[in-house]
Design a protein around this motif. Structure first.
Motif, mmCIF file in Angstrom:
data_model
loop_
_atom_site.group_PDB
_atom_site.id
_atom_site.type_symbol
_atom_site.label_atom_id
_atom_site.label_comp_id
_atom_site.label_asym_id
_atom_site.label_seq_id
_atom_site.Cartn_x
_atom_site.Cartn_y
_atom_site.Cartn_z
ATOM 1 N N GLY A 45 -6.968 -4.019 2.612
ATOM 2 C CA GLY A 45 -6.197 -4.676 3.665
ATOM 3 C C GLY A 45 -6.028 -6.156 3.387
ATOM 4 N N GLU A 46 -7.077 -6.783 2.894
ATOM 5 C CA GLU A 46 -6.999 -8.205 2.565
ATOM 6 C C GLU A 46 -6.066 -8.448 1.386
ATOM 7 O OE1 GLU A 46 -9.985 -11.804 1.244
ATOM 8 O OE2 GLU A 46 -10.824 -10.080 2.312
ATOM 9 N N LEU A 47 -6.144 -7.588 0.376
ATOM 10 C CA LEU A 47 -5.279 -7.723 -0.793
ATOM 11 C C LEU A 47 -3.812 -7.535 -0.406
ATOM 12 C CD1 LEU A 47 -5.316 -8.237 -3.829
ATOM 13 C CD2 LEU A 47 -5.596 -5.773 -4.162
ATOM 14 N N SER A 48 -3.549 -6.708 0.588
ATOM 15 C CA SER A 48 -2.196 -6.453 1.075
ATOM 16 C C SER A 48 -1.550 -7.709 1.659
ATOM 17 C CB SER A 48 -2.252 -5.354 2.140
ATOM 18 O OG SER A 48 -1.040 -5.236 2.813
ATOM 19 N N ALA A 49 -2.352 -8.710 1.979
ATOM 20 C CA ALA A 49 -1.842 -9.932 2.590
ATOM 21 C C ALA A 49 -1.414 -10.979 1.560
ATOM 22 C CB ALA A 49 -2.908 -10.529 3.514
ATOM 23 N N ALA A 50 -1.353 -10.615 0.287
ATOM 24 C CA ALA A 50 -0.913 -11.575 -0.729
ATOM 25 C C ALA A 50 0.461 -12.117 -0.350
ATOM 26 C CB ALA A 50 -0.857 -10.897 -2.100
ATOM 27 N N PRO A 51 0.705 -13.406 -0.603
ATOM 28 C CA PRO A 51 1.991 -13.975 -0.212
ATOM 29 C C PRO A 51 3.133 -13.492 -1.096
ATOM 30 C CG PRO A 51 0.721 -15.587 -1.438
ATOM 31 C CD PRO A 51 -0.167 -14.390 -1.232
ATOM 32 N N GLY A 52 4.297 -13.460 -0.497
ATOM 33 C CA GLY A 52 5.514 -13.082 -1.214
ATOM 34 C C GLY A 52 6.617 -14.076 -0.915
ATOM 35 N N ALA A 53 7.818 -13.578 -0.692
ATOM 36 C CA ALA A 53 8.972 -14.434 -0.411
ATOM 37 C C ALA A 53 8.697 -15.307 0.807
ATOM 38 C CB ALA A 53 10.208 -13.577 -0.181
ATOM 39 N N GLY A 54 9.056 -16.571 0.697
ATOM 40 C CA GLY A 54 8.847 -17.504 1.793
ATOM 41 C C GLY A 54 7.396 -17.853 2.029
ATOM 42 N N GLY A 55 6.499 -17.417 1.137
ATOM 43 C CA GLY A 55 5.081 -17.681 1.307
ATOM 44 C C GLY A 55 4.424 -16.826 2.365
ATOM 45 N N LYS A 56 5.173 -15.892 2.930
ATOM 46 C CA LYS A 56 4.630 -15.026 3.977
ATOM 47 C C LYS A 56 3.921 -13.826 3.358
ATOM 48 C CE LYS A 56 8.267 -16.308 7.152
ATOM 49 N NZ LYS A 56 9.520 -15.907 7.746
ATOM 50 N N PRO A 57 2.877 -13.311 4.015
ATOM 51 C CA PRO A 57 2.175 -12.136 3.481
ATOM 52 C C PRO A 57 3.141 -10.963 3.269
ATOM 53 C CG PRO A 57 0.938 -13.074 5.292
ATOM 54 C CD PRO A 57 2.269 -13.787 5.263
ATOM 55 N N ILE A 58 2.902 -10.227 2.196
ATOM 56 C CA ILE A 58 3.752 -9.079 1.883
ATOM 57 C C ILE A 58 3.482 -7.925 2.844
ATOM 58 C CG2 ILE A 58 4.328 -7.349 0.139
ATOM 59 C CD1 ILE A 58 3.502 -9.366 -1.972
ATOM 60 N N HIS A 59 2.237 -7.736 3.213
ATOM 61 C CA HIS A 59 1.837 -6.557 3.986
ATOM 62 C C HIS A 59 2.246 -5.287 3.240
ATOM 63 C CE1 HIS A 59 0.777 -8.830 7.642
ATOM 64 N NE2 HIS A 59 1.834 -9.569 7.369
ATOM 65 N N GLU A 60 1.996 -5.289 1.919
ATOM 66 C CA GLU A 60 2.352 -4.119 1.118
ATOM 67 C C GLU A 60 1.323 -3.012 1.312
ATOM 68 O OE1 GLU A 60 2.090 -4.691 -3.158
ATOM 69 O OE2 GLU A 60 0.443 -6.100 -2.874
ATOM 70 N N TRP A 61 1.763 -1.801 1.091
ATOM 71 C CA TRP A 61 0.865 -0.651 1.134
ATOM 72 C C TRP A 61 0.151 -0.566 -0.198
ATOM 73 C CZ3 TRP A 61 0.049 2.286 5.375
ATOM 74 C CH2 TRP A 61 0.965 2.153 6.428
ATOM 75 N N LEU A 62 -1.162 -0.402 -0.163
ATOM 76 C CA LEU A 62 -1.955 -0.189 -1.370
ATOM 77 C C LEU A 62 -2.569 1.201 -1.296
ATOM 78 C CD1 LEU A 62 -3.841 -3.587 -1.582
ATOM 79 C CD2 LEU A 62 -1.883 -2.877 -2.919
ATOM 80 N N GLU A 63 -2.616 1.859 -2.408
ATOM 81 C CA GLU A 63 -3.268 3.172 -2.463
ATOM 82 C C GLU A 63 -4.724 2.971 -2.853
ATOM 83 O OE1 GLU A 63 -2.793 7.510 -4.641
ATOM 84 O OE2 GLU A 63 -1.394 5.902 -5.132
ATOM 85 N N VAL A 64 -5.632 3.531 -2.078
ATOM 86 C CA VAL A 64 -7.067 3.439 -2.340
ATOM 87 C C VAL A 64 -7.523 4.809 -2.828
ATOM 88 C CG1 VAL A 64 -9.340 2.977 -1.345
ATOM 89 C CG2 VAL A 64 -7.337 1.678 -0.565
ATOM 90 N N ARG A 65 -7.997 4.869 -4.071
ATOM 91 C CA ARG A 65 -8.416 6.141 -4.662
ATOM 92 C C ARG A 65 -9.851 6.035 -5.152
ATOM 93 N NH1 ARG A 65 -3.942 9.017 -7.234
ATOM 94 N NH2 ARG A 65 -5.545 10.529 -7.755
#
Length: 135
Positions: A104-124
């Motif tokens: 969840g923390e890694l999903s908050a990496a910044p993207g466009a505009g410096g805003k968090p990406i909120h990307e989905w990560l797969e946990v295996r």
């Protein structure tokens, strides 16, 4: 401790909240994203939870065995039509809950505009040997 693979899907996963493709980011946005990822890995290395991680190029080829004496069969690269894994990180943590917390923390990496990406990560989880039964 249990090992988990955190997969960063660039395509093939549900869309991120800040869903601007990386090729549309400014050089500063890319630098900030990469720095976040490095700082995250460095912090986990300090706690003993980081095992390894890499970013991956978008090119790739599927390969399979095609029989004795025959060359391997290949498919691709077709990155535009197939799932694309952008990178991965292996962590070694005390629990599944901790793996989810870190993803969840890694999903908050910044993207466009410096805003968090909120990307989905797969946990295996890594497959482990079943417990041995002894009498």
């Amino acid at each position: 401790m249990a090992k988990y693979l955190l997969l960063k899907h660039y395509r093939g996963a549900p869309a991120a909240v800040n869903d601007v493709p990386m090729d549309k980011w400014t050089p500063e946005e890319i630098t900030a994203h990469m720095q976040y990822m490095q700082d995250f890995a460095d912090r986990l290395e300090g706690t003993g939870e980081f095992v390894d991680g890499q970013a991956l190029a978008p090119d790739g080829t599927f390969v399979r065995y095609d029989g004795e004496g025959r060359p391997p069969v290949t498919d691709g690269p077709f990155a535009e039509t197939k799932d694309l894994i952008a990178g991965w990180m292996v962590i070694d943590v005390d629990s599944y809950e901790r793996a989810i917390e870190l993803a969840g923390e890694l999903s908050a990496a910044p993207g466009a505009g410096g805003k968090p990406i909120h990307e989905w990560l797969e946990v295996r989880p890594f497959l482990t040997a079943p417990p041995t039964i002894t009498e």
